[in-house]
Every structure is written in C-alpha cells, then in structure tokens.
Design a protein around this motif. Structure first.
Motif, short mmCIF file in Angstrom:
data_model
loop_
_atom_site.label_atom_id
_atom_site.label_comp_id
_atom_site.label_asym_id
_atom_site.label_seq_id
_atom_site.Cartn_x
_atom_site.Cartn_y
_atom_site.Cartn_z
N ALA A 85 0.83 -1.13 -0.04
CA ALA A 85 -0.02 0.05 -0.02
C ALA A 85 1.00 1.20 -0.03
CB ALA A 85 -0.74 0.01 1.11
N TYR A 86 0.59 2.15 -0.82
CA TYR A 86 1.06 3.44 -1.08
C TYR A 86 0.09 4.61 -0.78
CZ TYR A 86 4.98 0.87 -3.23
OH TYR A 86 5.78 -0.28 -3.55
N LEU A 87 -0.13 4.90 0.49
CA LEU A 87 -1.24 5.59 0.98
C LEU A 87 -0.79 6.81 1.83
CD1 LEU A 87 -3.77 3.02 1.88
CD2 LEU A 87 -3.56 4.09 -0.40
N THR A 88 -1.45 7.59 2.06
CA THR A 88 -1.13 8.96 2.97
C THR A 88 -1.29 8.42 4.54
OG1 THR A 88 -3.34 9.58 2.94
CG2 THR A 88 -1.67 10.60 1.45
N ASP A 89 -0.78 9.33 5.44
CA ASP A 89 -0.66 8.87 6.77
C ASP A 89 -2.03 8.71 7.46
OD1 ASP A 89 1.91 8.15 6.90
OD2 ASP A 89 2.57 10.13 7.45
N ASP A 90 -3.08 9.50 6.66
CA ASP A 90 -4.37 9.54 7.27
C ASP A 90 -5.30 8.64 7.07
OD1 ASP A 90 -4.43 10.60 4.72
OD2 ASP A 90 -6.02 11.78 5.23
N ILE A 91 -4.80 7.58 6.13
CA ILE A 91 -5.56 6.46 5.74
C ILE A 91 -5.16 5.11 6.49
CG2 ILE A 91 -6.08 5.06 3.86
CD1 ILE A 91 -5.49 7.31 1.91
#
Length: 186
Positions: free
Chosen positions: A56-62
């Motif tokens: 997963a390459y997601l922002t910290d808020d996800i």
C-alpha cells in the motif's frame, strides 16, 4: 436538390447541442489488463495471496491495514465466486495473487509505470483535487515458483476519503469484480 439537402441537414443539426460536463463521476474507472491467462487450466483450482507482493502506498491519514484487508477480502470473494478455493501459501496453490493500492500523492503514474509496466492514464483535468484524489489498484497473477506475473490488471479511479465503510467496501468490490472479469470461472 442541393438546396433541399442543405435545408434537411440544417434542420437535423438544429436539434443537436454540445455540452461539456466537468463534474467528476466516481463510477468511472480506467482499466488496463495485460498478460496471458492460458496458464489457468481446467486443473487450476487453488489460489493464495502472495506473501511478499501486496503493498500500500497511502497517506498517513488512511488506515492502510484496514484498506488492504478490504481489498484482500474483495479479491478472495471474487475468486471464490468464480469457483476457486483459497489455500495458504504453504499449501502449494496453483495461483498466487499479488496486489497493490496507491493514491496519486504517494505513487505517481510514472512510478506505477516503472514498477508495474502499466499506465491506465486517468486524467484529472477539471477534478476538484481538494475532494478527490486519483487512486490506483494493481492485481497480478503468478504461476507457482515464478518471479514475474503472468497477468496484470491496473485500475484507476477517483477516491474520496470521507466515504462510509459500507460505501467504500461496495466500491472496492465493484472495482475488483471489473478487474478480475477476464479470469475464467471454474
């Protein structure tokens, strides 16, 4: 005769209107598949999630753990619906399935192309990027004991972070169903 054709064409075109709708629709999906599914024979029955490929390459808020679990559940359900049986990696599956999810802010199209070799090319022109972000999903099918995937699918669409869990899962299921549509049923 020439005059009559001109009048007739003018009347037909008078009812035509061209309009542009720049409002994004979250149901649009850009999908690209490549590879050869012929390795899925009538004897192919068992699958497992690849132990090392899913990322997963997601922002910290996800909550990436929760989102990865939702995608894995959708992939598993779709494969089971097609007649395949899930086993663990140690039980010698016939197919290994790897997947990845990313938001554009964390993984650009250029990096996806360099990592996966695919580019779906969803254009974000006219999209309110304060409300929507481009999301990408990759699924790769591997034959056992092979380093390179035999088949890959890349889907891109608009993501919206404030969706309820039920709406998000429904959308994930719809995307995965579209991506795995060409995988033959048993």
């Amino acid at each position: 005769m020439k005059f009559l054709l001109t009048v007739l064409c003018s009347l037909l075109l008078a009812g035509c209107v061209t309009s542009t709708n720049n409002a994004p629709t979250t149901n649009n999906l850009s999908l690209l598949t490549t590879g050869d599914l012929s390795f899925l024979t009538s004897n192919t029955r068992y699958f497992a999630i690849h132990p090392a490929i899913s990322k997963a390459y997601l922002t910290d808020d996800i909550d990436s753990t929760k989102l990865m679990s939702q995608f894995e559940t959708a992939i598993t359900e779709q494969m089971v619906n097609k007649g395949y049986q899930q086993v663990s990696y140690t039980q010698s599956p016939d197919i290994l399935i790897g997947f990845g999810i990313a938001t554009e802010s964390q993984l650009s199209d250029e990096r996806i192309l360099s990592k996966v070799g695919l580019s779906a090319g969803l254009i974000m022109e006219g999209v309110d990027t304060t409300k929507y972000e481009k999301g990408s999903v990759v699924i790769a099918l591997f034959a056992p004991n092979q380093q390179l995937p035999r088949w890959k699918a890349l889907a891109q669409g608009l993501t919206k972070q404030d969706r309820s869990n039920d709406i998000r899962q429904e959308r994930i299921n719809r995307v995965i169903r579209s991506m795995l549509k060409s995988v033959p049923s048993k």
